[in-house]
Design an enzyme around this catalytic site. Sequence first.
Site, PDB file in Angstrom:
ATOM      1  N   HIS A   1      25.887  50.476   4.949  1.00 28.20           N
ATOM      2  CA  HIS A   1      24.655  52.048   4.631  1.00 28.20           C
ATOM      3  C   HIS A   1      24.089  50.908   3.028  1.00 28.20           C
ATOM      4  O   HIS A   1      22.949  51.082   2.990  1.00 28.20           O
ATOM      5  CB  HIS A   1      25.339  53.100   4.229  1.00 28.20           C
ATOM      6  CG  HIS A   1      25.178  53.263   5.036  1.00 28.20           C
ATOM      7  ND1 HIS A   1      26.145  53.619   6.341  1.00 28.20           N
ATOM      8  CD2 HIS A   1      23.977  54.654   6.338  1.00 28.20           C
ATOM      9  CE1 HIS A   1      26.154  54.708   7.254  1.00 28.20           C
ATOM     10  NE2 HIS A   1      24.949  55.281   7.026  1.00 28.20           N
ATOM     11  N   GLU A   2      25.216  50.326   2.235  1.00 32.79           N
ATOM     12  CA  GLU A   2      24.972  49.859   1.430  1.00 32.79           C
ATOM     13  C   GLU A   2      24.102  48.692   1.275  1.00 32.79           C
ATOM     14  O   GLU A   2      23.160  47.862   0.568  1.00 32.79           O
ATOM     15  CB  GLU A   2      25.864  49.714   0.257  1.00 32.79           C
ATOM     16  CG  GLU A   2      25.732  48.977  -0.903  1.00 32.79           C
ATOM     17  CD  GLU A   2      25.468  49.726  -1.925  1.00 32.79           C
ATOM     18  OE1 GLU A   2      24.167  49.208  -3.113  1.00 32.79           O
ATOM     19  OE2 GLU A   2      25.020  50.820  -2.033  1.00 32.79           O
TER      20      GLU A   2
END
Length: 548
Positions: free
Chosen positions: A474-475
């Site tokens: 996600h990052e």
Amino acid sequence: MAVGSSIRIFPIAYIESIRIEPMTANPESITSSSDDNNNNNHLRRRRGSGGSGGGGGDKSVDDVTELDSSSVESSNSSDDLTSDVRDGSGNGGLDKVSEAVSTTVGKISDGDGVQEEQRKANKTTPLKYVYRASAPAHRRNKESPLSSAAIFKQSHAGLLNLCIVVLIAVNSRLIIENLMKYGLLIGSGFWSSSTSVRDWPLLMCCLSLPIFPLAAFLVERMAQKKYMTEHVVVTLHIVITTTSILYPVLVILRCDSAFLSGVTLMMFACIVWMKLVSYAHTNYDMRQLAKSVDEGENSEINYSYNVSFKSLAYFMVAPTLCYQLSYPRSASIRKGWLARQLIKLVIFTGLMGFIIEQYINPIVRSSQHPFQGNLLYAIERVLKLSVPILYVWLCMFYSLFHLWLNILAEILRFGDREFYKDWWNAKTIDEYWRLWNMPVHKWMVRHIYFPCLRNGIPKGVAMVISFFISAVFHELCIAVPCRLFKFWAFIGIMFQIPLVILTNFLQNKFKNSNVGNMTFWCFFCIVGQPMCVLLYYHDVMNRNGSAS
């Protein structure tokens, strides 16, 4: 009491012709029959003689009717009707008979399908014996449909339709009001490059990603022919998968491309990485099974290890992240259905763009950093952002998981189309993550969670590892296109672990309630996503301002 020799009233003949069907849980109906044999199966008549009764000097008749039924209420009603006929005569007997008949019909027609059963009873019962004034209208305890004990046993389809109509009406008014006040704000800006040439390196990088699956196939083919040891095969797969994710990251960081282009490339790169991991892990497992079969450990299993380029090519474009040699396939491609889904995809994609440009961007530009300045103003901005961001998120889910994946599955005739489950009913955060993205969930369970358990890692630690990997990707998908590493997305995903514990506790404490579901919607959609948008936007703007 003496009873007349004959009763010249119709109810006795009507009672003799009644046939009550044997019932199980719910009585079906009461029907009339002229078949003497069937009547004899359900009615037994005893005739006798006696003195004259109140009805006159007719012949004495003692009619006793016994109605066979598996229903307790029907049996009781039949016994009441029998005693009424035995004890009554003349008009008094008629009143009791008619009351008992109407009571029996009412009881049998009571239940879940009251209206349907009543219609059936009315069709087979003369009108003069239905709903007599003396028959009771209230026979058992019932709850109001909206009471706490019965509200979840009712269908709320009508209320759902009302909510949809009200939602469309209110939002249509808000859209018209927004257009009248601000005009059409659709533009480029944050979502596209000022010069389209800047996005060419990202496009070329995306087109070159198939090199990595080809390299993985060559490694597996050599492993099948035993040209290299197992350690070398594993090492080469680690190198290939790592390069497949680092290569797009470096291209995005080196190029001044649009945010949307960077997110698209990173999503493709993450999908390729997960598919390569599944391909390598599945082939490794098949080699181990084939080896055990050759050694005679699992002689009862008929298993063969096969490396097929056709299977790999289909897997790389199929809407799944879990590799296997074959998949369930649909019979044909529905061209009309496919065209309708494509039209829906265009509509919902345009709707997402409209909401982002018309509502989200103006609110974000007029906001401040959530952790700086006035706290009440920051809370007001977050709550104001929550509704349009929720709409965009729901449109994104419908467009990606329902429309796009089903379109891809239809084109490839991919049969297993369970891309999501009813995550909107999730009562805990843990349940939500197991329902909303089934391709990723199956990949996590197959290649991360259960391998950890098989290696002796506790369940809690395996869950933390799964969330850690999800947080990293996600990052990457957000921070790399923004070219800013503040780890807000990583922290947001790792924060799901205490939320899992909290919602599980609430669900166990308040059983059969929606506390967990309300907590999920509040933390995930009303607070979490607007906060992330504001944090990344202001960090990007601050970085650009300091750089200029």
